[in-house]
Design a protein around this motif. Structure first.
Motif, PDB file in Angstrom:
ATOM      1  N   LEU A  53       0.840  -1.185   0.000  1.00  0.00           N
ATOM      2  CA  LEU A  53       0.000   0.000   0.000  1.00  0.00           C
ATOM      3  C   LEU A  53       0.878   1.239   0.000  1.00  0.00           C
ATOM      4  N   GLU A  54       0.240   2.375  -0.174  1.00  0.00           N
ATOM      5  CA  GLU A  54       0.977   3.627  -0.092  1.00  0.00           C
ATOM      6  C   GLU A  54       1.523   3.788   1.319  1.00  0.00           C
ATOM      7  N   LYS A  55       2.709   4.343   1.414  1.00  0.00           N
ATOM      8  CA  LYS A  55       3.285   4.622   2.724  1.00  0.00           C
ATOM      9  C   LYS A  55       2.805   5.987   3.179  1.00  0.00           C
ATOM     10  N   VAL A  56       2.419   6.079   4.429  1.00  0.00           N
ATOM     11  CA  VAL A  56       1.991   7.354   5.008  1.00  0.00           C
ATOM     12  C   VAL A  56       3.202   7.972   5.677  1.00  0.00           C
ATOM     13  N   GLY A  76      -4.489   5.910   0.734  1.00  0.00           N
ATOM     14  CA  GLY A  76      -5.521   4.932   1.060  1.00  0.00           C
ATOM     15  C   GLY A  76      -5.577   4.517   2.517  1.00  0.00           C
ATOM     16  N   PRO A  77      -4.433   4.134   3.129  1.00  0.00           N
ATOM     17  CA  PRO A  77      -4.495   3.718   4.535  1.00  0.00           C
ATOM     18  C   PRO A  77      -4.974   4.824   5.471  1.00  0.00           C
ATOM     19  N   LEU A  78      -4.587   6.058   5.172  1.00  0.00           N
ATOM     20  CA  LEU A  78      -5.021   7.191   5.989  1.00  0.00           C
ATOM     21  C   LEU A  78      -6.517   7.439   5.793  1.00  0.00           C
ATOM     22  N   LEU A  79      -6.972   7.284   4.568  1.00  0.00           N
ATOM     23  CA  LEU A  79      -8.392   7.449   4.272  1.00  0.00           C
ATOM     24  C   LEU A  79      -9.225   6.393   4.992  1.00  0.00           C
ATOM     25  N   VAL A  80      -8.715   5.177   5.080  1.00  0.00           N
ATOM     26  CA  VAL A  80      -9.426   4.108   5.786  1.00  0.00           C
ATOM     27  C   VAL A  80      -9.592   4.472   7.258  1.00  0.00           C
ATOM     28  N   LEU A  81      -8.540   5.036   7.863  1.00  0.00           N
ATOM     29  CA  LEU A  81      -8.639   5.458   9.265  1.00  0.00           C
ATOM     30  C   LEU A  81      -9.687   6.556   9.431  1.00  0.00           C
ATOM     31  N   ILE A  82      -9.688   7.509   8.514  1.00  0.00           N
ATOM     32  CA  ILE A  82     -10.666   8.609   8.585  1.00  0.00           C
ATOM     33  C   ILE A  82     -12.083   8.073   8.433  1.00  0.00           C
ATOM     34  N   PRO A  99      -7.042   9.382  25.279  1.00  0.00           N
ATOM     35  CA  PRO A  99      -5.853   8.869  24.576  1.00  0.00           C
ATOM     36  C   PRO A  99      -6.057   7.427  24.124  1.00  0.00           C
ATOM     37  N   GLY A 100      -5.384   7.099  23.037  1.00  0.00           N
ATOM     38  CA  GLY A 100      -5.393   5.721  22.562  1.00  0.00           C
ATOM     39  C   GLY A 100      -4.334   4.915  23.286  1.00  0.00           C
ATOM     40  N   HIS A 101      -4.356   3.608  23.120  1.00  0.00           N
ATOM     41  CA  HIS A 101      -3.372   2.718  23.725  1.00  0.00           C
ATOM     42  C   HIS A 101      -2.018   2.972  23.062  1.00  0.00           C
ATOM     43  N   GLN A 102      -0.994   3.284  23.866  1.00  0.00           N
ATOM     44  CA  GLN A 102       0.303   3.691  23.336  1.00  0.00           C
ATOM     45  C   GLN A 102       0.961   2.592  22.495  1.00  0.00           C
ATOM     46  N   GLY A 103       0.904   1.365  22.941  1.00  0.00           N
ATOM     47  CA  GLY A 103       1.502   0.269  22.190  1.00  0.00           C
ATOM     48  C   GLY A 103       0.817   0.052  20.849  1.00  0.00           C
ATOM     49  N   ALA A 104      -0.509   0.115  20.868  1.00  0.00           N
ATOM     50  CA  ALA A 104      -1.272  -0.052  19.630  1.00  0.00           C
ATOM     51  C   ALA A 104      -1.020   1.115  18.678  1.00  0.00           C
ATOM     52  N   MET A 105      -0.846   2.317  19.242  1.00  0.00           N
ATOM     53  CA  MET A 105      -0.544   3.480  18.401  1.00  0.00           C
ATOM     54  C   MET A 105       0.789   3.300  17.686  1.00  0.00           C
ATOM     55  N   LYS A 106       1.805   2.883  18.417  1.00  0.00           N
ATOM     56  CA  LYS A 106       3.124   2.668  17.805  1.00  0.00           C
ATOM     57  C   LYS A 106       3.064   1.622  16.709  1.00  0.00           C
ATOM     58  N   LYS A 107       2.335   0.558  16.972  1.00  0.00           N
ATOM     59  CA  LYS A 107       2.199  -0.514  15.996  1.00  0.00           C
ATOM     60  C   LYS A 107       1.472  -0.021  14.742  1.00  0.00           C
ATOM     61  N   PHE A 115       2.916   0.338  10.897  1.00  0.00           N
ATOM     62  CA  PHE A 115       2.274  -0.288   9.743  1.00  0.00           C
ATOM     63  C   PHE A 115       1.989   0.747   8.653  1.00  0.00           C
ATOM     64  N   LEU A 116       1.524   1.930   9.054  1.00  0.00           N
ATOM     65  CA  LEU A 116       1.220   2.981   8.078  1.00  0.00           C
ATOM     66  C   LEU A 116       2.482   3.454   7.369  1.00  0.00           C
ATOM     67  N   GLN A 117       3.562   3.628   8.123  1.00  0.00           N
ATOM     68  CA  GLN A 117       4.810   4.112   7.532  1.00  0.00           C
ATOM     69  C   GLN A 117       5.464   3.061   6.644  1.00  0.00           C
ATOM     70  N   ALA A 118       5.243   1.789   6.945  1.00  0.00           N
ATOM     71  CA  ALA A 118       5.848   0.713   6.166  1.00  0.00           C
ATOM     72  C   ALA A 118       5.004   0.340   4.947  1.00  0.00           C
ATOM     73  N   GLY A 119       3.772   0.821   4.886  1.00  0.00           N
ATOM     74  CA  GLY A 119       2.904   0.480   3.771  1.00  0.00           C
ATOM     75  C   GLY A 119       2.313  -0.912   3.889  1.00  0.00           C
ATOM     76  N   ARG A 120       2.165  -1.387   5.115  1.00  0.00           N
ATOM     77  CA  ARG A 120       1.596  -2.719   5.336  1.00  0.00           C
ATOM     78  C   ARG A 120       0.080  -2.646   5.454  1.00  0.00           C
ATOM     79  N   LEU A 121      -0.560  -3.736   5.151  1.00  0.00           N
ATOM     80  CA  LEU A 121      -2.002  -3.842   5.255  1.00  0.00           C
ATOM     81  C   LEU A 121      -2.414  -3.805   6.724  1.00  0.00           C
TER      82      LEU A 121
END
Length: 161
Positions: A35-38, A56-62, A79-87, A91-97
């Motif tokens: 996917l596109e990398k964010v 696309g991945p950013l649009l899916v989050l929105i 706040p969101g869960h810090q560990g889940a946020m990092k993960k 994923f967004l930066q790596a372009g993973r599904l």
């Protein structure tokens, strides 16, 4: 008679020309390997450089936030869960599904806030903000609309579309 798997694969091949991922033209492969990398921390024009489309991945989050946040209170305050946020950011930066169903609305909102916060000079930039404040001061709504449509700020153009 063909097996179930053969029918499914044949059907997927037939739909291959129709199904496209978010933000890609129909000529792009239906299921890209990556996917596109964010990119976090870069200007919005660079993030949305492919035909001024949100990745696309950013649009899916929105879209996930748009669907589920009206039913929740204080989505952007809690706040969101810090560990889940990092993960999720990784994923967004790596372009993973990403399966967004595995993340809470609060985590997704926190990731989007972090993305927006890291844009240099803000979403609109310094000149764009000044121009928007000047447009807001106008009394005539038609004149406001005309000036908004004629603005040269790329971020404003993304929002108007």
């Amino acid at each position: 008679m063909s097996s179930w798997a053969e029918r499914v694969h044949r059907r997927a091949a037939d739909l291959g020309n129709v199904v496209t991922s978010c933000g890609h033209p129909a000529t792009a492969p239906a299921y890209p390997y990556r996917l596109e990398k964010v990119k976090f921390g870069v200007p919005l024009e660079e993030v949305c450089k492919h035909n001024n489309n949100i990745p696309g991945p950013l649009l899916v989050l929105i879209l996930k936030l748009n669907k589920e946040s009206p039913n929740r209170r204080d989505v952007f305050r809690a706040p969101g869960h810090q560990g889940a946020m990092k993960k999720l950011i990784h994923f967004l930066q790596a372009g993973r599904l990403v399966n967004v169903d595995n993340y809470s609305v609060f985590t997704i909102a926190s990731v989007l806030k972090k993305f927006l916060r890291k844009i240099p000079n803000g979403i609109f930039g310094r000149n764009g903000e000044t121009e928007l404040f000047a447009i807001n001061e106008l009394q005539n709504e038609a004149e406001q609309t005309d000036r908004l449509h004629s603005t040269k700020c790329a971020s404003v153009e993304l929002i108007i579309e």
